[in-house]
Each structure stands twice: as C-alpha cells, then as structure tokens.
Design a protein around this motif. Structure first.
Motif, PDB file in Angstrom:
ATOM      1  N   ALA A  80       0.826  -1.209   0.000  1.00 14.38           N
ATOM      2  CA  ALA A  80       0.000   0.000   0.000  1.00 14.38           C
ATOM      3  C   ALA A  80       0.862   1.262   0.000  1.00 14.38           C
ATOM      4  O   ALA A  80       0.585   2.217  -0.743  1.00 14.38           O
ATOM      5  CB  ALA A  80      -0.930  -0.015   1.211  1.00 14.38           C
ATOM      6  N   MET A  81       1.902   1.270   0.821  1.00 16.84           N
ATOM      7  CA  MET A  81       2.758   2.459   0.867  1.00 16.84           C
ATOM      8  C   MET A  81       3.499   2.652  -0.452  1.00 16.84           C
ATOM      9  O   MET A  81       3.662   3.778  -0.919  1.00 16.84           O
ATOM     10  CB  MET A  81       3.721   2.361   2.049  1.00 16.84           C
ATOM     11  CG  MET A  81       3.021   2.526   3.401  1.00 16.84           C
ATOM     12  SD  MET A  81       4.139   2.612   4.828  1.00 16.84           S
ATOM     13  CE  MET A  81       4.595   0.880   5.000  1.00 16.84           C
ATOM     14  N   ARG A  82       3.917   1.567  -1.067  1.00 18.90           N
ATOM     15  CA  ARG A  82       4.582   1.684  -2.377  1.00 18.90           C
ATOM     16  C   ARG A  82       3.607   2.143  -3.456  1.00 18.90           C
ATOM     17  O   ARG A  82       4.012   2.700  -4.476  1.00 18.90           O
ATOM     18  CB  ARG A  82       5.219   0.351  -2.758  1.00 18.90           C
ATOM     19  CG  ARG A  82       6.404  -0.021  -1.865  1.00 18.90           C
ATOM     20  CD  ARG A  82       7.048  -1.326  -2.286  1.00 18.90           C
ATOM     21  NE  ARG A  82       8.133  -1.686  -1.366  1.00 18.90           N
ATOM     22  CZ  ARG A  82       8.215  -2.821  -0.694  1.00 18.90           C
ATOM     23  NH1 ARG A  82       7.254  -3.742  -0.832  1.00 18.90           N
ATOM     24  NH2 ARG A  82       9.221  -3.060   0.111  1.00 18.90           N
ATOM     25  N   ALA A  83       2.307   1.917  -3.217  1.00 15.34           N
ATOM     26  CA  ALA A  83       1.274   2.391  -4.139  1.00 15.34           C
ATOM     27  C   ALA A  83       0.833   3.816  -3.809  1.00 15.34           C
ATOM     28  O   ALA A  83      -0.134   4.319  -4.397  1.00 15.34           O
ATOM     29  CB  ALA A  83       0.074   1.450  -4.100  1.00 15.34           C
ATOM     30  N   ALA A 107       8.021   2.758   5.136  1.00 11.64           N
ATOM     31  CA  ALA A 107       7.382   4.061   5.384  1.00 11.64           C
ATOM     32  C   ALA A 107       8.384   5.188   5.168  1.00 11.64           C
ATOM     33  O   ALA A 107       8.067   6.212   4.538  1.00 11.64           O
ATOM     34  CB  ALA A 107       6.811   4.099   6.798  1.00 11.64           C
ATOM     35  N   ALA A 108       9.604   5.023   5.672  1.00 11.28           N
ATOM     36  CA  ALA A 108      10.629   6.060   5.512  1.00 11.28           C
ATOM     37  C   ALA A 108      11.030   6.210   4.043  1.00 11.28           C
ATOM     38  O   ALA A 108      11.207   7.329   3.540  1.00 11.28           O
ATOM     39  CB  ALA A 108      11.842   5.727   6.367  1.00 11.28           C
ATOM     40  N   GLU A 109      11.166   5.095   3.352  1.00 11.95           N
ATOM     41  CA  GLU A 109      11.614   5.137   1.956  1.00 11.95           C
ATOM     42  C   GLU A 109      10.571   5.753   1.032  1.00 11.95           C
ATOM     43  O   GLU A 109      10.925   6.457   0.077  1.00 11.95           O
ATOM     44  CB  GLU A 109      11.944   3.715   1.491  1.00 11.95           C
ATOM     45  CG  GLU A 109      13.179   3.119   2.172  1.00 11.95           C
ATOM     46  CD  GLU A 109      13.302   1.623   1.951  1.00 11.95           C
ATOM     47  OE1 GLU A 109      12.406   1.050   1.285  1.00 11.95           O
ATOM     48  OE2 GLU A 109      14.276   1.030   2.433  1.00 11.95           O
ATOM     49  N   THR A 110       9.304   5.482   1.304  1.00 12.46           N
ATOM     50  CA  THR A 110       8.246   5.977   0.427  1.00 12.46           C
ATOM     51  C   THR A 110       7.712   7.340   0.833  1.00 12.46           C
ATOM     52  O   THR A 110       7.003   7.994   0.046  1.00 12.46           O
ATOM     53  CB  THR A 110       7.068   4.984   0.405  1.00 12.46           C
ATOM     54  OG1 THR A 110       6.550   4.843   1.735  1.00 12.46           O
ATOM     55  CG2 THR A 110       7.507   3.621  -0.128  1.00 12.46           C
ATOM     56  N   GLY A 111       8.023   7.770   2.054  1.00 13.55           N
ATOM     57  CA  GLY A 111       7.493   9.043   2.538  1.00 13.55           C
ATOM     58  C   GLY A 111       6.016   8.983   2.893  1.00 13.55           C
ATOM     59  O   GLY A 111       5.370  10.022   3.044  1.00 13.55           O
ATOM     60  N   ARG A 112       5.493   7.776   3.070  1.00 17.47           N
ATOM     61  CA  ARG A 112       4.097   7.638   3.449  1.00 17.47           C
ATOM     62  C   ARG A 112       3.965   7.550   4.965  1.00 17.47           C
ATOM     63  O   ARG A 112       4.910   7.200   5.669  1.00 17.47           O
ATOM     64  CB  ARG A 112       3.475   6.382   2.834  1.00 17.47           C
ATOM     65  CG  ARG A 112       3.606   6.269   1.323  1.00 17.47           C
ATOM     66  CD  ARG A 112       3.319   7.561   0.602  1.00 17.47           C
ATOM     67  NE  ARG A 112       1.979   8.100   0.885  1.00 17.47           N
ATOM     68  CZ  ARG A 112       1.529   9.271   0.420  1.00 17.47           C
ATOM     69  NH1 ARG A 112       2.325  10.042  -0.306  1.00 17.47           N
ATOM     70  NH2 ARG A 112       0.311   9.671   0.701  1.00 17.47           N
ATOM     71  N   LEU A 113       2.779   7.870   5.456  1.00 14.80           N
ATOM     72  CA  LEU A 113       2.522   7.813   6.888  1.00 14.80           C
ATOM     73  C   LEU A 113       2.165   6.385   7.292  1.00 14.80           C
ATOM     74  O   LEU A 113       1.391   5.705   6.609  1.00 14.80           O
ATOM     75  CB  LEU A 113       1.370   8.741   7.266  1.00 14.80           C
ATOM     76  CG  LEU A 113       1.579  10.222   6.975  1.00 14.80           C
ATOM     77  CD1 LEU A 113       0.315  11.003   7.331  1.00 14.80           C
ATOM     78  CD2 LEU A 113       2.767  10.774   7.730  1.00 14.80           C
ATOM     79  N   MET A 114       2.738   5.967   8.403  1.00 13.07           N
ATOM     80  CA  MET A 114       2.433   4.645   8.953  1.00 13.07           C
ATOM     81  C   MET A 114       2.085   4.822  10.422  1.00 13.07           C
ATOM     82  O   MET A 114       2.871   5.363  11.197  1.00 13.07           O
ATOM     83  CB  MET A 114       3.634   3.716   8.801  1.00 13.07           C
ATOM     84  CG  MET A 114       3.481   2.382   9.525  1.00 13.07           C
ATOM     85  SD  MET A 114       5.035   1.451   9.494  1.00 13.07           S
ATOM     86  CE  MET A 114       4.765   0.369  10.902  1.00 13.07           C
TER      87      MET A 114
END
Length: 315
Positions: A80-83, A107-114
C-alpha cells in the motif's frame, strides 16, 4: 478535501473502523477476502467494495486501515505504501521483528505515513494521566504498573501478543525510550498457549515497569498506574465515569533507618469524553491531511514487536 479511506478486513475490529470512519465522513471503501462480506458492508455504508489487492492498488483511495491477521499486515502495508497510500495498521503489525522493521523502513523510503492502532494511547483518561505526569504532578516518574485481566479471547494467539501491545504502548510513551531490560514469566493454564504472563521492563533513565496480562482470570481488571516521588496516578478503565482517573498524593520519605509515608485519599480528576477509537481515527485523518507524523508511528510499532518477541518468542 477529506481523505478517501478504505478498511481492509471486515472482522470484529475492522467493523468498528468501518462504522467510525463512516460517521466521520471519510469512508470510501471496504475490502475483505470474503467478497460477499465486503459487498454487504459496502451496500450498508454506501461505499465501494474491493478485493484487498484492488484496494491497495486503487487510485481512488488515499489511505487504508488494515485489520487483518497479523501475518498479513506487513506485506499488505508495504504494498500500500509503495502504491502511494498512508496506512493505519492494527496491532500487532507483525509477528516477527524483522518484518516489523521492514515495514517501518518502507514508510521512511516511500514518505508515506504509517500508524499503528494502539487505541488506548488515544483514550481521554490516559491522555489526561500522561499530561499530569508530564506536568510533574506526581514528581519524578519512577515506576509503571499495568494490569489487563479477564476471561476469554482464545484466538489462536497467546495472551502476550493479544493483550500486552496495549500496555506496552502506554509504558513506552511515558518512559520516553526503549527498554534496556525485558524479562517475562509465562504460564499455560487452560489452553495450549500462554494464558498468563508477567513482563518486567527496565529503562536506561531509571524508570521501571511491570505488565500483568491474563485471559483466565475469574474477574476483570483494567488498571494502569504511574508512581512518582510526589504521588501516584491510577487509570481504572472499569470504574464509573468520573472516577476513572484518581490522584493519590502518597509520599514516602526516609526517617533515619526506616521510612515514613502518608496514605492520601483519592482525588478524582475530570477527563474529556469520547471513545478512544474515534479519537484515534480523527488523529489518523488529521495526519493524512496535514502530513504530521502520527503519535503511534513506525518506531513505536517496531519496538513493540521487538519487545513482544522477547517476552514471548514464537519460534
């Protein structure tokens, strides 16, 4: 615009997320491996039904709440985060520290919130207790005690992994650091897994903690206590409204070769109303909208799994 959020997993707790997100006006979809169940919930709440993999890939969704078996949380969250989606993952986020760490790295690599669903961190009574501890109302914090006991929840997961994440989240928040010592005593009583456990934690800043969990207790107990040099605070989740948070201005002091103490009466502290899950999901929505990091973020999620794996190794 409000974020478009879908829930993957329509089990007991997933249904609570569906209902609450709908009431907050942000539910955009539901997904479940059982397509019939997903369709039924989608029709009830007027949203789109997805297969789990389609919800992960959908460009029409901004964020996902994952309420799946723990073994599926990591792979689903990372996809999901990679998407391009933010995720709230129910506890525990994994059953293996390496899996949890990989999800945090993604989460850190994609810059998405987890965010991890440690819902009791958002309980208004605990938040008030934490604010009082932070304000020095009980002096220097020295020790934490958490008790979670009752009968039931035999869900194919031992009592440490099922119940203790709640308590670890509260302890980690107040201790402010990872423990340097983790010890546990576990007992099998009526099932074929751990039914009772005592976990003792030591922190490098001198704070100690003990967690007692049981699913074979004849009575229920849901108390969390903070002990300081100038008093004690107790959050009793089973107490009547208005009496859930008590301040005891107990003190202990040296008197030569012995110690004196005073046993003060309870002072009940007023707290804000509201359901913890409602507060948790409002926080998640706020973070998605503002890009603020969640209070229960990747580091806490991974550290909780690390401690659980020491307290109750699954291998």
């Amino acid at each position: 615009m409000k974020p478009r959020i879908a829930v993957i997993g329509c089990g007991q707790w997933g249904q609570n997320h569906v209902r609450t997100l709908s009431a907050l006006g942000v539910l955009a979809g539901v997904a479940d491996a059982d397509t019939g169940k997903a369709t039924a919930f989608a029709e009830r709440y007027g949203v789109t039904a997805y297969r789990p993999q389609d919800a992960v890939a959908s460009p029409n969704l901004d964020a996902l709440v994952l309420a799946l078996p723990a073994t599926l949380h990591g792979s689903t969250a990372r996809a999901a985060m990679r998407a391009g989606k933010d995720v709230l993952i129910e506890k525990p986020i994994a059953l293996d520290p390496a899996d949890a760490a990989e999800t945090a790295r993604t989460a850190a690599e994609t810059g998405r919130l987890m965010m991890v669903g440690h819902v009791l961190r958002f309980h208004p009574v605990f938040r008030r207790l934490a604010s009082l501890v932070g304000a020095g109302v009980i002096g220097d914090l020295k020790h934490l005690v958490s008790t979670r006991m009752g009968l039931g929840r035999f869900l194919g997961m031992d009592v440490v992994w099922d119940l203790a994440p709640h308590d670890l989240s509260l302890v980690l928040h107040l201790a402010g650091t990872a423990p340097s010592r983790v010890e546990a005593t576990r007992r099998t009583v009526l099932s074929n897994e751990t039914d009772i456990a005592d976990i003792v934690l030591g922190f490098p800043n001198g704070i100690g903690a003990e967690i007692h969990v049981s699913r074979v207790s004849p009575y229920r107990d849901r108390r969390f206590s903070a002990i300081g040099t100038g008093g004690m605070l107790c959050f009793d989740d089973l107490a009547p409204e208005g009496q859930k948070l008590a301040l005891y201005r107990h003190r202990v002091w040296p008197e030569g070769r012995v110690f004196g103490f005073n046993n003060a009466p309870a002072e009940f502290i007023e707290t804000e109303p509201g359901l913890p899950l409602d507060h948790e999901l409002r926080h998640f929505i706020h973070c998605v909208e503002t890009r603020q990091q969640p209070e229960t973020g990747p580091d806490e999620a991974a550290e909780t799994v690390r401690i659980l794996s020491i307290a109750s190794p699954l291998a």
